[in-house]
Scaffold this motif. Structure first.
Motif: not given
Length: 147
Positions: A130-141, A114-126
């Protein structure tokens, strides 16, 4: 309007910080849309929401677990990477892909913490967009074919 958005952001940040204690990055096993493997209890598979899913350190570890412990014929499991992303305040269900918000969350910029996301969000002035949220992205079936 601006005060309402700021209040919403503060409330969401409190929820996100609370979820941060539960939500960890890694890999999970999705057994149904939005249903993730938690444990095997009394011979039955127990599923739950993403924050409470069992985490694996690597994609390979999750795949081995499916074949060793979840070896039911015809079972279709999806190995998913869990991560943080930037969601849009204005357009629900969209994630930031590095240049714009997209419907395809799997194409969003993903973060390990979440800290990495916060830094990115601030550096891009977003922060206001935007808000920060957790997700799951399918990689393999992983489809189990043996009885």
């Amino acid at each position: 309007m601006r005060n309402i958005r700021k209040k919403e952001q503060e409330e969401l940040l409190k929820e996100t910080e609370k979820d941060f204690l539960v939500f960890q990055t890694g890999f999970v096993i999705e057994l149904g849309r939005g249903e993730y493997f938690r444990c095997i209890r009394n011979g039955s598979i127990s599923c739950g929401t993403l924050p409470y899913a069992r985490r694996f350190q690597s994609q390979g570890e999750a795949e081995r677990y499916v074949f060793l412990k979840l070896h039911y014929y015809g079972l279709e499991a999806h190995i998913c990477r869990t991560a943080w992303y930037l969601g849009s305040w204005d357009e629900a269900g969209k994630g930031w892909d590095g240049s714009r918000f997209t419907d395809e969350i799997e194409k969003a910029v993903l973060f390990e913490s979440i800290r990495e996301a916060e830094k990115y969000q601030k550096s891009r002035h977003l922060e206001m967009e935007s808000y920060i949220e957790g997700t799951a992205v399918r990689m393999q079936c992983v489809a189990v074919r043996t009885a």
